[in-house]
Write an enzyme that holds these catalytic residues in place. Structure first.
Site, PDB file in Angstrom:
ATOM      1  N   SER A  10       0.824  -1.200   0.000  1.00  0.00           N
ATOM      2  CA  SER A  10       0.000   0.000   0.000  1.00  0.00           C
ATOM      3  C   SER A  10       0.864   1.258   0.000  1.00  0.00           C
ATOM      4  O   SER A  10       1.647   1.444  -0.933  1.00  0.00           O
ATOM      5  CB  SER A  10      -0.958  -0.074   1.183  1.00  0.00           C
ATOM      6  OG  SER A  10      -2.100   0.657   0.879  1.00  0.00           O
ATOM      7  N   LYS A  57       3.930   2.032  -2.706  1.00  0.00           N
ATOM      8  CA  LYS A  57       4.266   3.229  -3.475  1.00  0.00           C
ATOM      9  C   LYS A  57       5.752   3.508  -3.242  1.00  0.00           C
ATOM     10  O   LYS A  57       6.522   3.800  -4.160  1.00  0.00           O
ATOM     11  CB  LYS A  57       3.451   4.444  -3.008  1.00  0.00           C
ATOM     12  CG  LYS A  57       1.917   4.227  -2.953  1.00  0.00           C
ATOM     13  CD  LYS A  57       1.193   5.465  -2.419  1.00  0.00           C
ATOM     14  CE  LYS A  57      -0.120   5.228  -1.704  1.00  0.00           C
ATOM     15  NZ  LYS A  57      -1.242   4.736  -2.413  1.00  0.00           N
ATOM     16  N   TRP A  90     -10.230   0.182  -4.586  1.00  0.00           N
ATOM     17  CA  TRP A  90      -9.676   1.504  -4.232  1.00  0.00           C
ATOM     18  C   TRP A  90      -8.298   1.678  -4.872  1.00  0.00           C
ATOM     19  O   TRP A  90      -7.930   2.758  -5.301  1.00  0.00           O
ATOM     20  CB  TRP A  90      -9.604   1.588  -2.708  1.00  0.00           C
ATOM     21  CG  TRP A  90      -9.160   2.884  -2.102  1.00  0.00           C
ATOM     22  CD1 TRP A  90      -8.084   3.069  -1.268  1.00  0.00           C
ATOM     23  CD2 TRP A  90      -9.792   4.169  -2.201  1.00  0.00           C
ATOM     24  NE1 TRP A  90      -8.004   4.378  -0.866  1.00  0.00           N
ATOM     25  CE2 TRP A  90      -9.050   5.080  -1.421  1.00  0.00           C
ATOM     26  CE3 TRP A  90     -10.918   4.635  -2.884  1.00  0.00           C
ATOM     27  CZ2 TRP A  90      -9.377   6.430  -1.290  1.00  0.00           C
ATOM     28  CZ3 TRP A  90     -11.251   5.998  -2.763  1.00  0.00           C
ATOM     29  CH2 TRP A  90     -10.486   6.863  -1.973  1.00  0.00           C
ATOM     30  N   HIS A 114      -7.687  -5.956   0.887  1.00  0.00           N
ATOM     31  CA  HIS A 114      -6.442  -5.186   0.910  1.00  0.00           C
ATOM     32  C   HIS A 114      -5.546  -5.682   2.045  1.00  0.00           C
ATOM     33  O   HIS A 114      -5.852  -5.470   3.220  1.00  0.00           O
ATOM     34  CB  HIS A 114      -6.841  -3.718   1.142  1.00  0.00           C
ATOM     35  CG  HIS A 114      -5.719  -2.748   1.115  1.00  0.00           C
ATOM     36  ND1 HIS A 114      -4.959  -2.509  -0.011  1.00  0.00           N
ATOM     37  CD2 HIS A 114      -5.217  -1.941   2.085  1.00  0.00           C
ATOM     38  CE1 HIS A 114      -4.059  -1.589   0.261  1.00  0.00           C
ATOM     39  NE2 HIS A 114      -4.186  -1.225   1.527  1.00  0.00           N
TER      40      HIS A 114
HETATM   41  C1  GTR Z   1      -5.351   4.353   2.221  1.00  0.00           C
HETATM   42  C2  GTR Z   1      -4.839   5.234   1.121  1.00  0.00           C
HETATM   43  C3  GTR Z   1      -4.135   4.406   0.100  1.00  0.00           C
HETATM   44  C4  GTR Z   1      -3.219   3.352   0.688  1.00  0.00           C
HETATM   45  C5  GTR Z   1      -3.682   2.812   2.031  1.00  0.00           C
HETATM   46  C6  GTR Z   1      -2.636   2.101   2.882  1.00  0.00           C
HETATM   47  O1  GTR Z   1      -6.082   5.046   3.151  1.00  0.00           O
HETATM   48  O2  GTR Z   1      -5.904   5.920   0.546  1.00  0.00           O
HETATM   49  O3  GTR Z   1      -3.467   5.240  -0.817  1.00  0.00           O
HETATM   50  O4  GTR Z   1      -1.936   3.789   0.752  1.00  0.00           O
HETATM   51  O5  GTR Z   1      -4.242   3.760   2.830  1.00  0.00           O
HETATM   52  O6  GTR Z   1      -1.473   2.484   2.935  1.00  0.00           O
HETATM   53  O7  GTR Z   1      -3.011   1.125   3.528  1.00  0.00           O
END
Ligand code: GTR
Length: 418
Positions: free
Chosen positions: A257, A261, A348, A399
């Site tokens: 996540s 990145k 998402w 996720h």
């Molecule tokens: C979310 C965010 C994502 C992702 C995620 C995470 O809230 O919108 O971009 O990075 O967190 O890191 O789990």
């Protein structure tokens, strides 16, 4: 008797039909399920989750220079276009690291040669960054397999989830950092916490590495928090270069996540990383921004104003003007390896947009290896695809980063890192 035969034939036919159906479903390119779409659109109606509503877009050409010249070979890519794109990402997305001088030292805080019941050696190393009388510690935890021939390749996780996932004593175990399983496959496994570099909150860049190294006014292209975490991964790699058990030329940087990145940016900035694993990284990571599917640039800039440089705000609701898109970030890692993942319920993070980034980075990988090919259709669920130095899978479920994901990372690692 006759009726029994008929029943048998009938039930065999049903079985054949069902297994064909299951087979064809398993072979079908992944699409979000109706239930997932319904659930997500009920809660977040202002974001788009429908493929048919993705706007038409034109990606910047990865192999055409700013002057309009076509990049024809590795030499031209490596000597000019790559730098151009790297600079565009520094200026417009993640920001530029501070140029302040610092010193760095490594201190072995703890070593246990008999960790994991004798299977591994545990090393806990403090990496101290000092500047102008102040300092900051990155706490690196590393397990090295005892039974494998040295030096070994390694996976380094940028941990964004807290120490409960990375217990050095191994009393608490977590699939997020499945240390025993990675050791059993003959890899070293390491981790540091992103918060060591920069706590994940917006404090106007007063704390963490920004507080230590930033001087004067903050500029529109000064590094944000993701760039600070990526820089931390490179300092861990500096340590690996001094550890004779680790093959520092065979290190994969892994993140989930926001960490995913960061893993891409770490490998783009630091060409010593042999591989990047970007798990469900979505917006600002692997997903193409111009698709505006799921999380958008505007949303990420408002929810996490510290992650990117100030210039990135120019692209909120203005993705089409951004001089880069995320296929170019993946291309920056060529010819080194990139593994991108998605999860079937994690719309998402735009699974298709993440896959397409890999697909559109191909022309650069093909400069190095003409045999690298990928279809523009997504693979079926739970079926990793490997195209030379690029790999992708979409796992069933939510996720997260699980052992199932790690096993596929290691399968790819076996081709790339061993
Ligand atoms: C979310 C965010 C994502 C992702 C995620 C995470 O809230 O919108 O971009 O990075 O967190 O890191 O789990």
């Amino acid at each position: 008797m006759k009726s029994r035969i008929i029943i048998n034939v009938f039930s065999t036919l049903i079985l054949v039909f069902l297994s064909c159906e299951a087979f064809s479903q398993a072979e079908t390119s992944w699409k979000p399920s109706k239930e997932t779409l319904e659930r997500l659109t009920k809660n977040q109606s202002e974001f788009n989750y429908f493929e048919e509503k993705v706007p038409a877009y034109k990606l910047p050409e990865v192999l055409v220079s700013l002057e309009g010249k076509q990049v024809k070979d590795v030499k031209m890519w490596d000597e000019s276009r790559r730098n151009e794109i790297l600079e565009l990402f520094r200026t417009n997305v993640y920001g530029r690291v501070s140029s302040t001088d610092y010193t760095k030292s490594f201190k072995l805080i703890n070593e246990d040669k008999n960790a994991m019941g004798g299977d591994a050696t545990l090393r806990q190393v403090d990496i101290t960054i000092s500047s102008n009388g102040n300092s900051l510690d990155i706490h690196l935890t590393l397990f090295v397999p005892n039974k494998a021939a040295k030096p070994v390749p390694a996976f380094l996780l940028i941990d964004n989830r807290g120490p409960q996932n990375t217990d050095p004593e191994r009393k608490v175990k977590s699939e997020f950092w499945p240390a025993e399983e990675v050791i059993a496959r003959g890899y070293a496994i390491a981790v540091f916490s992103n918060a060591d570099l920069d706590p994940d909150n917006f404090d106007d860049f007063k704390n963490g590495i920004h507080g230590l190294l930033d001087r004067g006014e903050r500029k529109p292209d000064s590094w944000g928090t993701l760039a600070a975490w990526a820089w931390g991964a490179s300092r861990c790699l500096d340590y690996f270069e001094t550890d004779k058990d680790i093959n520092s030329k065979k290190v994969a940087v892994v993140g989930h996540s926001r960490g995913g990145k960061t893993a891409l940016w770490a490998a783009a900035e630091d060409q010593r990383f042999a591989m990047a694993v970007s798990n469900e990284s979505g917006c600002g990571g692997a997903a193409l921004a111009r698709r505006k599917y799921g999380e958008t640039v505007a949303r990420i800039n408002s929810a996490f104003p510290h992650w990117f440089c100030l210039n990135y705000r120019n692209w909120s609701d203005n993705e089409d003007s951004m001089p880069v898109d995320m296929h170019m970030l993946i291309a920056l890692i060529a010819p080194r390896a990139v593994y991108v993942t998605s999860a079937s319920e994690d719309l998402w993070a735009d699974p298709r947009g993440s896959y397409l980034s890999l697909y559109h980075s191909l022309p650069v990988f093909q400069l190095y290896d003409m045999n690298s090919t990928l279809s523009d259709k997504m693979p079926p669920l739970n079926r990793p695809v490997i195209a030379g130095r690029l790999a992708y899978h979409i796992r069933d479920g939510a996720h997260n980063m699980l052992l199932k994901d790690w096993n596929w990372f290691m399968d790819f690692g076996d081709k790339i890192l061993k």
